[in-house]
Design a protein around this motif. Structure first.
Motif, PDB file in Angstrom:
ATOM      1  N   GLU A 242       0.821  -1.205   0.000  1.00  0.00           N
ATOM      2  CA  GLU A 242       0.000   0.000   0.000  1.00  0.00           C
ATOM      3  C   GLU A 242       0.858   1.259   0.000  1.00  0.00           C
ATOM      4  O   GLU A 242       0.518   2.250  -0.647  1.00  0.00           O
ATOM      5  CB  GLU A 242      -0.938  -0.018   1.210  1.00  0.00           C
ATOM      6  CG  GLU A 242      -2.009  -1.096   1.107  1.00  0.00           C
ATOM      7  CD  GLU A 242      -2.790  -1.274   2.391  1.00  0.00           C
ATOM      8  OE1 GLU A 242      -3.914  -1.786   2.343  1.00  0.00           O
ATOM      9  OE2 GLU A 242      -2.249  -0.916   3.474  1.00  0.00           O
TER      10      GLU A 242
ATOM     11  N   TRP B 181      -5.553   3.353  -3.571  1.00  0.00           N
ATOM     12  CA  TRP B 181      -5.442   1.983  -4.078  1.00  0.00           C
ATOM     13  C   TRP B 181      -6.031   0.989  -3.083  1.00  0.00           C
ATOM     14  O   TRP B 181      -6.738   0.067  -3.451  1.00  0.00           O
ATOM     15  CB  TRP B 181      -3.966   1.666  -4.352  1.00  0.00           C
ATOM     16  CG  TRP B 181      -3.709   0.298  -4.900  1.00  0.00           C
ATOM     17  CD1 TRP B 181      -3.924  -0.128  -6.183  1.00  0.00           C
ATOM     18  CD2 TRP B 181      -3.145  -0.830  -4.201  1.00  0.00           C
ATOM     19  NE1 TRP B 181      -3.535  -1.443  -6.329  1.00  0.00           N
ATOM     20  CE2 TRP B 181      -3.051  -1.891  -5.117  1.00  0.00           C
ATOM     21  CE3 TRP B 181      -2.716  -1.034  -2.898  1.00  0.00           C
ATOM     22  CZ2 TRP B 181      -2.552  -3.144  -4.775  1.00  0.00           C
ATOM     23  CZ3 TRP B 181      -2.207  -2.286  -2.550  1.00  0.00           C
ATOM     24  CH2 TRP B 181      -2.132  -3.316  -3.473  1.00  0.00           C
ATOM     25  N   ARG B 182      -5.741   1.199  -1.795  1.00  0.00           N
ATOM     26  CA  ARG B 182      -6.226   0.274  -0.776  1.00  0.00           C
ATOM     27  C   ARG B 182      -7.744   0.322  -0.663  1.00  0.00           C
ATOM     28  O   ARG B 182      -8.376  -0.680  -0.298  1.00  0.00           O
ATOM     29  CB  ARG B 182      -5.575   0.588   0.584  1.00  0.00           C
ATOM     30  CG  ARG B 182      -5.989   1.912   1.186  1.00  0.00           C
ATOM     31  CD  ARG B 182      -5.115   2.371   2.347  1.00  0.00           C
ATOM     32  NE  ARG B 182      -4.784   1.380   3.335  1.00  0.00           N
ATOM     33  CZ  ARG B 182      -4.575   1.638   4.627  1.00  0.00           C
ATOM     34  NH1 ARG B 182      -4.700   2.890   5.067  1.00  0.00           N
ATOM     35  NH2 ARG B 182      -4.243   0.697   5.461  1.00  0.00           N
TER      36      ARG B 182
ATOM     37  N   TRP C  66      -9.900   1.231  -3.309  1.00  0.00           N
ATOM     38  CA  TRP C  66     -10.468   0.656  -4.524  1.00  0.00           C
ATOM     39  C   TRP C  66     -10.499  -0.868  -4.438  1.00  0.00           C
ATOM     40  O   TRP C  66     -11.428  -1.506  -4.930  1.00  0.00           O
ATOM     41  CB  TRP C  66      -9.672   1.108  -5.750  1.00  0.00           C
ATOM     42  CG  TRP C  66     -10.069   2.459  -6.244  1.00  0.00           C
ATOM     43  CD1 TRP C  66      -9.521   3.662  -5.901  1.00  0.00           C
ATOM     44  CD2 TRP C  66     -11.116   2.762  -7.167  1.00  0.00           C
ATOM     45  NE1 TRP C  66     -10.157   4.685  -6.547  1.00  0.00           N
ATOM     46  CE2 TRP C  66     -11.134   4.176  -7.334  1.00  0.00           C
ATOM     47  CE3 TRP C  66     -12.032   1.988  -7.872  1.00  0.00           C
ATOM     48  CZ2 TRP C  66     -12.044   4.806  -8.189  1.00  0.00           C
ATOM     49  CZ3 TRP C  66     -12.942   2.620  -8.718  1.00  0.00           C
ATOM     50  CH2 TRP C  66     -12.937   4.012  -8.866  1.00  0.00           C
ATOM     51  N   ARG C  67      -9.492  -1.456  -3.804  1.00  0.00           N
ATOM     52  CA  ARG C  67      -9.445  -2.916  -3.687  1.00  0.00           C
ATOM     53  C   ARG C  67     -10.559  -3.466  -2.806  1.00  0.00           C
ATOM     54  O   ARG C  67     -10.929  -4.635  -2.917  1.00  0.00           O
ATOM     55  CB  ARG C  67      -8.090  -3.343  -3.107  1.00  0.00           C
ATOM     56  CG  ARG C  67      -6.901  -3.005  -3.986  1.00  0.00           C
ATOM     57  CD  ARG C  67      -5.611  -3.356  -3.274  1.00  0.00           C
ATOM     58  NE  ARG C  67      -5.404  -4.784  -3.198  1.00  0.00           N
ATOM     59  CZ  ARG C  67      -4.664  -5.391  -2.279  1.00  0.00           C
ATOM     60  NH1 ARG C  67      -4.102  -4.673  -1.333  1.00  0.00           N
ATOM     61  NH2 ARG C  67      -4.498  -6.684  -2.294  1.00  0.00           N
ATOM     62  N   THR C  68     -11.082  -2.635  -1.896  1.00  0.00           N
ATOM     63  CA  THR C  68     -12.105  -3.108  -0.963  1.00  0.00           C
ATOM     64  C   THR C  68     -13.519  -2.784  -1.418  1.00  0.00           C
ATOM     65  O   THR C  68     -14.475  -3.162  -0.741  1.00  0.00           O
ATOM     66  CB  THR C  68     -11.892  -2.484   0.430  1.00  0.00           C
ATOM     67  OG1 THR C  68     -12.026  -1.061   0.347  1.00  0.00           O
ATOM     68  CG2 THR C  68     -10.504  -2.817   0.963  1.00  0.00           C
TER      69      THR C  68
ATOM     70  N   TRP D 176     -12.096   0.331 -11.586  1.00  0.00           N
ATOM     71  CA  TRP D 176     -11.630  -0.653 -10.600  1.00  0.00           C
ATOM     72  C   TRP D 176     -10.578  -1.579 -11.188  1.00  0.00           C
ATOM     73  O   TRP D 176      -9.558  -1.852 -10.562  1.00  0.00           O
ATOM     74  CB  TRP D 176     -12.826  -1.465 -10.096  1.00  0.00           C
ATOM     75  CG  TRP D 176     -12.506  -2.557  -9.125  1.00  0.00           C
ATOM     76  CD1 TRP D 176     -12.274  -2.432  -7.781  1.00  0.00           C
ATOM     77  CD2 TRP D 176     -12.402  -3.958  -9.397  1.00  0.00           C
ATOM     78  NE1 TRP D 176     -12.045  -3.657  -7.208  1.00  0.00           N
ATOM     79  CE2 TRP D 176     -12.117  -4.623  -8.181  1.00  0.00           C
ATOM     80  CE3 TRP D 176     -12.534  -4.725 -10.551  1.00  0.00           C
ATOM     81  CZ2 TRP D 176     -11.952  -5.995  -8.094  1.00  0.00           C
ATOM     82  CZ3 TRP D 176     -12.373  -6.100 -10.466  1.00  0.00           C
ATOM     83  CH2 TRP D 176     -12.081  -6.720  -9.245  1.00  0.00           C
ATOM     84  N   ARG D 177     -10.790  -2.071 -12.400  1.00  0.00           N
ATOM     85  CA  ARG D 177      -9.845  -3.053 -12.963  1.00  0.00           C
ATOM     86  C   ARG D 177      -8.501  -2.431 -13.305  1.00  0.00           C
ATOM     87  O   ARG D 177      -7.505  -3.140 -13.461  1.00  0.00           O
ATOM     88  CB  ARG D 177     -10.452  -3.740 -14.185  1.00  0.00           C
ATOM     89  CG  ARG D 177     -10.788  -2.861 -15.367  1.00  0.00           C
ATOM     90  CD  ARG D 177     -11.132  -3.784 -16.529  1.00  0.00           C
ATOM     91  NE  ARG D 177     -11.722  -3.097 -17.661  1.00  0.00           N
ATOM     92  CZ  ARG D 177     -11.784  -3.638 -18.880  1.00  0.00           C
ATOM     93  NH1 ARG D 177     -11.292  -4.841 -19.091  1.00  0.00           N
ATOM     94  NH2 ARG D 177     -12.345  -2.985 -19.869  1.00  0.00           N
TER      95      ARG D 177
ATOM     96  N   TRP E 225      -7.189   0.297 -11.394  1.00  0.00           N
ATOM     97  CA  TRP E 225      -6.567   0.535 -10.083  1.00  0.00           C
ATOM     98  C   TRP E 225      -5.892  -0.725  -9.560  1.00  0.00           C
ATOM     99  O   TRP E 225      -4.799  -0.665  -8.995  1.00  0.00           O
ATOM    100  CB  TRP E 225      -7.640   0.990  -9.093  1.00  0.00           C
ATOM    101  CG  TRP E 225      -7.856   2.462  -9.032  1.00  0.00           C
ATOM    102  CD1 TRP E 225      -8.800   3.193  -9.689  1.00  0.00           C
ATOM    103  CD2 TRP E 225      -7.097   3.413  -8.264  1.00  0.00           C
ATOM    104  NE1 TRP E 225      -8.685   4.525  -9.376  1.00  0.00           N
ATOM    105  CE2 TRP E 225      -7.656   4.690  -8.504  1.00  0.00           C
ATOM    106  CE3 TRP E 225      -6.014   3.301  -7.400  1.00  0.00           C
ATOM    107  CZ2 TRP E 225      -7.169   5.845  -7.906  1.00  0.00           C
ATOM    108  CZ3 TRP E 225      -5.527   4.461  -6.802  1.00  0.00           C
ATOM    109  CH2 TRP E 225      -6.091   5.710  -7.056  1.00  0.00           C
ATOM    110  N   ARG E 226      -6.522  -1.854  -9.731  1.00  0.00           N
ATOM    111  CA  ARG E 226      -5.995  -3.086  -9.122  1.00  0.00           C
ATOM    112  C   ARG E 226      -4.665  -3.518  -9.725  1.00  0.00           C
ATOM    113  O   ARG E 226      -3.917  -4.287  -9.117  1.00  0.00           O
ATOM    114  CB  ARG E 226      -7.028  -4.211  -9.252  1.00  0.00           C
ATOM    115  CG  ARG E 226      -7.287  -4.658 -10.680  1.00  0.00           C
ATOM    116  CD  ARG E 226      -8.552  -5.477 -10.816  1.00  0.00           C
ATOM    117  NE  ARG E 226      -8.522  -6.695 -10.027  1.00  0.00           N
ATOM    118  CZ  ARG E 226      -9.028  -7.864 -10.445  1.00  0.00           C
ATOM    119  NH1 ARG E 226      -9.596  -7.960 -11.628  1.00  0.00           N
ATOM    120  NH2 ARG E 226      -8.974  -8.917  -9.698  1.00  0.00           N
TER     121      ARG E 226
END
Length: 518
Positions: free
Chosen positions: A81, A88-89, A91-93, A348-349, A351-352
């Motif tokens: 992170e 980023w952290r 968007w993953r959640t 989202w895809r 950012w990950r």
């Protein structure tokens, strides 16, 4: 503001039991409807220390079906992170459509902590709060329901609660890996909290102030408020889209105004074969050296390749990847979204896949599909692709702000050259996989794509993330222009000691500061 959360409301045991079971039944039914309606729900849980936030979340996990919800606590940041943009952290959640995510503190915790510790002033805090408002607006416009709870106690009640908790060695509060010192300066914390709430309390994502002195009242109020918010959202299963308005950058319909930026490119430019070979070796050698410099300086590199079909993106990418150590880069080809990707915000895809500090990622097609193919083919509504420009600019600003070197290339060819390449692909066995019926259909919409590209460049070529338009009729010329631009931009960025890097001083609240990093 907080006077309303210090009144002393309470609920008796008898009343609590009488209401609890019915409320739980209604919440489970609402959760089932959420799943069927594919509406994602984000619940932010924040507030003063010792207000029982953990108890509330545990209660919600007891009342709801945990198979459709997840809980996230944002304590110390991991190495992964720390090496990526702060969001980023989060968007993953983000929950998939139809699911619920409960976030302790969410994107509010770090700005509050940093302002409380004096690592930023009110102006920097306000800048970060403006970003939060934009973020929440993007989520709600994409269909998310954002419910934000702030749990509050008066200073005497907080002191009594902390004293009680400190005596119980088995209390969950004592087991937390990190306890803040907010209670030591109650007035300062309340001042910051009020500023945060006032500036981020919007109709699309309002704050709900919860009086937390009486636990039974607190829990019932949260359950009822969440139920009410879900029911209201279920009555509007689709995001409300305001009518599109006239746009100053939109091109008129007259033929004379159909000239675009792409028409200004000199596609006749050529490069002799011998000169090409010489320059290719020179720039490939430099790209490799610069990639290792970026790795040692912890600077990530993000390359975006867009362009006309058969524009030469693959060839340009291969001239980069063949020069760089394979341990330093990843290439992400972007095709139609998967079911998992469709269940999230379109960004989202992307950012990950963001790289760790010091690494390179190459997007073969990118988030610009929203304002290109999705716009032209009708996969996104006009409101969706129009608001994507600001969403994309905000995304890219966060990348650069975190120290990434971002380069965006558009490779353009003439209609005649594209036709020649299409025919060559059809006639060459090992190239036939490159040509599809969709390519021919897209060619029929050439004027529409030109206008879409023109608007895309006009709206998203920013100071921190400019577009590089590449004349692609001659492949050697295009490849060298890409490599030369990449080398120049990397060299400038890496030589600039004042450029931001992960962990350095950032003017917004919510980021690790130089003082903390050292």
């Amino acid at each position: 503001m907080f006077e309303a959360a210090k009144v002393g409301r309470s609920v008796s045991k008898q009343d609590f039991k009488a209401q609890r079971d019915e409320l739980r039944t209604q919440l489970l039914e609402a959760q089932r409807e959420l799943t069927e309606s594919r509406i994602p729900v984000i619940v932010i849980v924040a507030g003063v220390e010792a207000a029982g936030k953990g108890e509330v979340v545990n209660r919600l996990n007891e009342w709801l079906d945990t198979r459709g919800m997840q809980t996230f606590a944002f304590w110390d940041q991991s190495d992964e992170e720390n090496e990526r943009p702060r969001y980023w952290r989060f968007w993953r959640t983000l929950p998939a459509r139809g699911e619920i995510a409960i976030l302790f503190g969410g994107w509010y915790l770090a700005p509050i902590e940093h302002r409380f510790a004096g690592h930023c002033d009110d102006a920097a805090l306000d800048a970060e709060l403006a970003r939060i408002v934009d973020f929440e607006r993007a989520l709600t416009q994409d269909g998310n329901l954002v419910v934000k709870f702030w749990f509050h106690l008066s200073e005497p009640d907080q002191k009594a609660r902390l004293k009680e908790l400190s005596r119980d060695d088995r209390s969950r509060w004592k087991m937390l890996p990190k306890k803040s010192k907010f209670s030591e300066q109650y007035q300062l914390f309340e001042y910051i909290a009020e500023r945060v709430i006032r500036q981020t309390d919007r109709g699309i994502a309002p704050w709900y102030l919860i009086e937390a002195e009486d636990k039974r009242y607190r829990d019932l109020t949260v359950g009822k408020t969440l139920l009410q918010a879900i029911r209201a959202r279920l009555k509007q299963p689709l995001p409300i889209e305001p009518p599109a308005t006239a746009d100053p950058l939109e091109l008129p319909e007259s033929t004379s105004a159909q000239i675009t930026l792409l028409d200004q490119l000199d596609l006749s430019q050529r490069l002799e074969r011998d000169e090409y070979k010489t320059l290719l070796k020179q720039y490939q050698r430099e790209v490799n050296d610069l990639a290792w410099r970026a790795y040692n300086q912890k600077r990530s590199i993000v390359l975006v390749f867009e362009g006309a079909d058969a524009g030469g993106k693959g060839g340009a990418i291969r001239r980069i990847t063949s020069a760089v150590d394979a341990r330093l880069y990843r290439t992400i080809p972007i095709a139609a979204p998967t079911d998992e990707e469709k269940a999230h915000h379109y960004l989202w895809r992307f950012w990950r896949h963001l790289p760790r500090a010091g690494h390179m990622i190459i997007y073969d097609r990118s988030w610009y599909g929203r304002v290109l193919v999705e716009r032209v083919e009708g996969f996104a509504s006009e409101t969706e692709w129009r608001r994507a420009y600001s969403e994309i600019n905000e995304f890219e600003e966060q990348l650069v702000e975190n120290g990434a070197v971002l380069l965006k290339f558009w490779l353009q060819v003439s209609e005649d050259e594209q036709l020649r390449r299409f025919q060559d692909r059809e006639q060459t066995p090992y190239k036939q996989y490159k040509i599809t019926d969709e390519d021919w259909r897209n060619r029929e919409k050439w004027p529409l794509y030109k206008l879409a590209v023109n608007e895309m460049v006009a709206r998203t070529s920013t100071e921190y993330a400019p577009w590089t338009l590449v004349e692609g009729d001659d492949k050697p010329f295009a490849r060298i222009k890409v490599l030369r631009t990449l080398c120049e931009r990397l060299r400038t960025a890496l030589d600039n000691s004042a450029a931001p890097v992960p962990g350095s001083g950032i003017t917004r609240c919510g980021y690790q500061t130089t003082q903390e990093a050292t």
